[in-house]
Design a protein around this motif. Structure first.
Motif, PDB file in Angstrom:
ATOM      1  N   TYR A   1       0.801  -1.224   0.000  1.00  0.00           N
ATOM      2  CA  TYR A   1       0.000   0.000   0.000  1.00  0.00           C
ATOM      3  C   TYR A   1       0.842   1.287   0.000  1.00  0.00           C
ATOM      4  O   TYR A   1       0.501   2.257  -0.670  1.00  0.00           O
ATOM      5  CB  TYR A   1      -0.996   0.011   1.167  1.00  0.00           C
ATOM      6  CG  TYR A   1      -2.252   0.763   0.809  1.00  0.00           C
ATOM      7  CD1 TYR A   1      -3.284   0.143   0.113  1.00  0.00           C
ATOM      8  CD2 TYR A   1      -2.375   2.118   1.104  1.00  0.00           C
ATOM      9  CE1 TYR A   1      -4.418   0.839  -0.271  1.00  0.00           C
ATOM     10  CE2 TYR A   1      -3.512   2.817   0.734  1.00  0.00           C
ATOM     11  CZ  TYR A   1      -4.532   2.177   0.047  1.00  0.00           C
ATOM     12  OH  TYR A   1      -5.655   2.862  -0.338  1.00  0.00           O
TER      13      TYR A   1
ATOM     14  N   GLN B   1      -0.461   1.981  -3.304  1.00  0.00           N
ATOM     15  CA  GLN B   1      -1.820   2.256  -2.837  1.00  0.00           C
ATOM     16  C   GLN B   1      -2.737   1.093  -3.223  1.00  0.00           C
ATOM     17  O   GLN B   1      -2.432  -0.022  -2.893  1.00  0.00           O
ATOM     18  CB  GLN B   1      -2.327   3.615  -3.364  1.00  0.00           C
ATOM     19  CG  GLN B   1      -1.536   4.794  -2.783  1.00  0.00           C
ATOM     20  CD  GLN B   1      -0.187   4.946  -3.434  1.00  0.00           C
ATOM     21  OE1 GLN B   1      -0.084   4.941  -4.659  1.00  0.00           O
ATOM     22  NE2 GLN B   1       0.863   5.048  -2.640  1.00  0.00           N
ATOM     23  N   ASN B   2      -3.822   1.351  -3.935  1.00  0.00           N
ATOM     24  CA  ASN B   2      -4.767   0.263  -4.235  1.00  0.00           C
ATOM     25  C   ASN B   2      -4.393  -0.547  -5.476  1.00  0.00           C
ATOM     26  O   ASN B   2      -5.134  -1.440  -5.870  1.00  0.00           O
ATOM     27  CB  ASN B   2      -6.170   0.851  -4.409  1.00  0.00           C
ATOM     28  CG  ASN B   2      -6.229   1.819  -5.566  1.00  0.00           C
ATOM     29  OD1 ASN B   2      -5.256   2.526  -5.838  1.00  0.00           O
ATOM     30  ND2 ASN B   2      -7.341   1.857  -6.276  1.00  0.00           N
TER      31      ASN B   2
END
Ligand SMILES: [Fe+2]
Length: 213
Positions: free
Chosen positions: A184, A188-189
């Motif tokens: 993450y 991140q996503n």
């Protein structure tokens, strides 16, 4: 006093001494730019260490205190009343295995002996990587994607949370951690970007070959 090893070996050294966090097989910045030192510092230094510390607290003074890590996993798997011990033991094992599943400048052509087995099971190395990526990306929530050996055949499987294919008799060859803490900070996503970068630039086929013997 000898310390027990959590390094994916089944060696049992001293009884009732604490399980130890094995050293990382490389420097914290060795996997950059795919995985940053910041991610490794938290992932290894906080998460992996946390599982080892929790496990030592949970097993102190219990019937599990004298067992090897693999024995703890085997004897708590499928027992809901022992879920906390299983989860911390399996996560301890899984992370040690994950660090070894990657190396700086990995992701090249697999060694010939492994390549042959991959082609026999998947058709091609690319097809094997695609299957691993698909398992890693499609695992809902936290978990792991694995290359395993079962009855002489290479397979890709995924497990949820702490679960480990050892529990069902499969032999793990490689692991990719898809818990958010693994990517993450860097991605991140974008789990798919993390997974494809690991497969293309870090995956340690030599380690898979060692495990397949
Ligand atoms: Fe992790």
């Amino acid at each position: 006093m000898s310390n027990r090893d959590t390094g994916n070996s089944s060696t049992m050294l001293g009884a009732a001494s604490p399980l130890v966090l094995p050293p990382l097989p490389y420097a914290e910045n060795a996997l950059e730019p795919v995985i940053t030192a910041k991610t490794i510092s938290f992932h290894y230094g906080k998460h992996h260490k946390g599982y080892v510390d929790n496990l030592n607290k949970l097993i102190a003074g219990t019937e599990f205190a004298d067992l090897s890590l693999e024995e703890i996993i085997a004897s708590t798997a499928g027992r809901p009343e022992r879920a906390a011990i299983f989860n911390n033991a399996a996560q301890t094992w899984n992370h040690t295995f994950y660090w070894k599943s990657m190396r700086p400048q990995g992701g090249e052509e697999p060694p010939a002996a492994l390549k042959q087995r991959i082609e026999a099971s998947f058709g091609s190395v690319d097809a094997c990587k695609k299957e691993l990526a698909s398992a890693a990306v499609s695992q809902f929530g936290s978990g792991w994607a694995w290359l395993v050996l079962e009855a002489g055949i290479l397979k890709v499987v995924k497990t949820a949370n702490a679960d480990v294919p050892l529990r069902t008799g499969m032999k793990p060859l490689l692991a990719i951690d898809v818990w958010e803490h693994a990517y993450y900070l860097d991605y991140q996503n974008r789990r798919a970007d993390y997974v494809s970068a690991v497969l293309d630039k870090l995956i340690n086929w030599e380690f898979a070959l060692q495990n397949s013997g």
